[in-house]
Design an enzyme around this catalytic site. Structure first.
Site, mmCIF file in Angstrom:
data_model
loop_
_atom_site.group_PDB
_atom_site.id
_atom_site.type_symbol
_atom_site.label_atom_id
_atom_site.label_comp_id
_atom_site.label_asym_id
_atom_site.label_seq_id
_atom_site.Cartn_x
_atom_site.Cartn_y
_atom_site.Cartn_z
ATOM 1 N N ASP A 23 0.505 -1.232 -0.119
ATOM 2 C CA ASP A 23 0.396 -0.361 -0.114
ATOM 3 C C ASP A 23 0.997 1.275 -0.451
ATOM 4 O O ASP A 23 2.165 1.292 0.344
ATOM 5 C CB ASP A 23 -0.946 -0.003 1.788
ATOM 6 C CG ASP A 23 -2.008 1.209 1.184
ATOM 7 O OD1 ASP A 23 -2.714 1.383 -0.394
ATOM 8 O OD2 ASP A 23 -2.647 1.314 2.184
ATOM 9 N N HIS A 40 2.270 2.877 -8.952
ATOM 10 C CA HIS A 40 1.971 1.663 -9.637
ATOM 11 C C HIS A 40 2.870 1.708 -9.625
ATOM 12 O O HIS A 40 3.753 -0.027 -9.995
ATOM 13 C CB HIS A 40 1.030 1.966 -10.085
ATOM 14 C CG HIS A 40 -1.135 1.967 -9.563
ATOM 15 N ND1 HIS A 40 -0.609 1.584 -7.872
ATOM 16 C CD2 HIS A 40 -1.758 2.512 -9.209
ATOM 17 C CE1 HIS A 40 -2.285 1.946 -7.383
ATOM 18 N NE2 HIS A 40 -2.490 2.883 -8.477
ATOM 19 N N GLU A 70 -12.628 -4.536 -3.139
ATOM 20 C CA GLU A 70 -13.051 -3.132 -3.456
ATOM 21 C C GLU A 70 -12.193 -2.470 -4.332
ATOM 22 O O GLU A 70 -12.902 -1.333 -4.554
ATOM 23 C CB GLU A 70 -12.577 -2.507 -2.183
ATOM 24 C CG GLU A 70 -13.566 -3.155 -0.706
ATOM 25 C CD GLU A 70 -13.778 -4.631 -0.575
ATOM 26 O OE1 GLU A 70 -12.321 -4.880 -0.169
ATOM 27 O OE2 GLU A 70 -14.685 -5.646 -0.228
ATOM 28 N N LEU A 134 9.472 -21.098 -3.685
ATOM 29 C CA LEU A 134 9.015 -19.913 -3.003
ATOM 30 C C LEU A 134 7.621 -20.379 -4.177
ATOM 31 O O LEU A 134 7.384 -20.148 -5.359
ATOM 32 C CB LEU A 134 9.161 -19.407 -3.666
ATOM 33 C CG LEU A 134 8.529 -17.924 -3.454
ATOM 34 C CD1 LEU A 134 8.144 -17.674 -1.626
ATOM 35 C CD2 LEU A 134 8.803 -16.371 -3.713
#
Ligand code: IPE
Ligand code: IPE
Ligand code: MG
Length: 247
Positions: A23, A40, A70, A134
């Protein structure tokens, strides 16, 4: 500096599973008078760095929150650019990820994702399905509540179709209906950006996760912060409702 942090880490006490709410991209960009998209884009570069670092440490599971259920509430242009970046990430990184034996998995309802990025991500999932170093869970159109509703529906269907006895279900077997299936729960949940909330991430799985919050914006998050989060995690006393051995 980074070297000092590595020395402080107890390599035999690493978390098995780290989850990150990536975030702060928008605020990072705004601070620089750049469009949110630039934030971004810078965030994607951090994904590359952190996936590599987590893999190098030998940690087996990493879950990254890339797009929430959302996030559809954002302007169309921003959603478009996030999808383009997803496509760019997969296209530019798939070879390296595969070489590093990373298995890509998606958690979330990707049927709602645009055809091109959806196909590309499914190709990545297919190509890397036998890798085991991973496990990289990309949370895409993911919401914790919608994951639980989906699990309840799948469970109900199994009961209805006679595949499952309702009395046999317990916490562990219910977990199998979640996107993360039999994976261990995250030991450490990291959220940069200064927000102190979960934003509908992994609601079932984080029951006993240790949280690490920081004011840093995701595009500024580096190896150093990851190491610090792990060191802090290693100082925590995880009691799971019990008491310390020496009390
Ligand atoms: C996280 O950064 C990226 C996504 C949610 C896809 P934000 O875009 O939420 O950045 P802020 O919170 O507005 O700074
Ligand atoms: C959470 O961040 C979702 C992702 C990082 C993908 P948001 O920026 O969407 O969360 P809120 O709206 O601040 O809670
Ligand atoms: Mg945000």
């Amino acid at each position: 500096m980074t070297e000092d942090l590595i020395k402080q880490m107890e390599l035999d006490k690493l978390p098995k599973h780290i989850a990150i709410i990536m975030d702060g991209n928008g605020r990072w960009a705004r601070k620089r008078f750049l469009p949110r998209t630039a934030g971004h884009k810078a965030g994607v570069d951090k994904v590359k760095e952190i996936v590599q670092t987590v893999g190098d440490l030998g940690i087996k599971y990493l879950t990254l929150y890339a797009f929430s259920t959302e996030n559809w509430n954002r302007p169309k242009e921003e959603i478009e650019s996030l999808m383009k970046l997803l496509l760019y990430y997969i296209r530019s990184e798939l070879k390296t990820l595969h070489k590093n034996e990373v298995r890509i998995q998606v958690i979330g309802d990707i049927s709602q994702i645009q055809t091109l990025p959806r196909k590309e991500i499914l190709r990545a999932v297919e190509m890397t399905k036998n890798n085991n170093k991973l496990i990289l869970n990309i949370a895409l159109n993911y919401g914790g509540r919608s994951e639980l509703v989906r699990a309840a529906k799948l469970f109900a269907k199994d009961v209805k179709d006679g595949r499952l006895d309702i009395n046999s279900i317990d916490e562990e077997s219910f977990k199998q209906y979640l996107y993360t299936g039999s994976q261990p729960d995250p030991d450490l949940l990291i959220r940069p950006s200064g927000e102190l909330r979960i934003s509908n991430f992994l609601l079932y799985q984080i029951a006993y996760s240790e949280f690490w919050f920081s004011n840093i914006y995701w595009p500024d998050f580096s190896k150093k912060h990851l190491y610090q989060a792990i060191i802090d995690f290693q100082q925590r006393d995880r009691r799971y409702g019990g008491i310390k051995d020496d009390e």
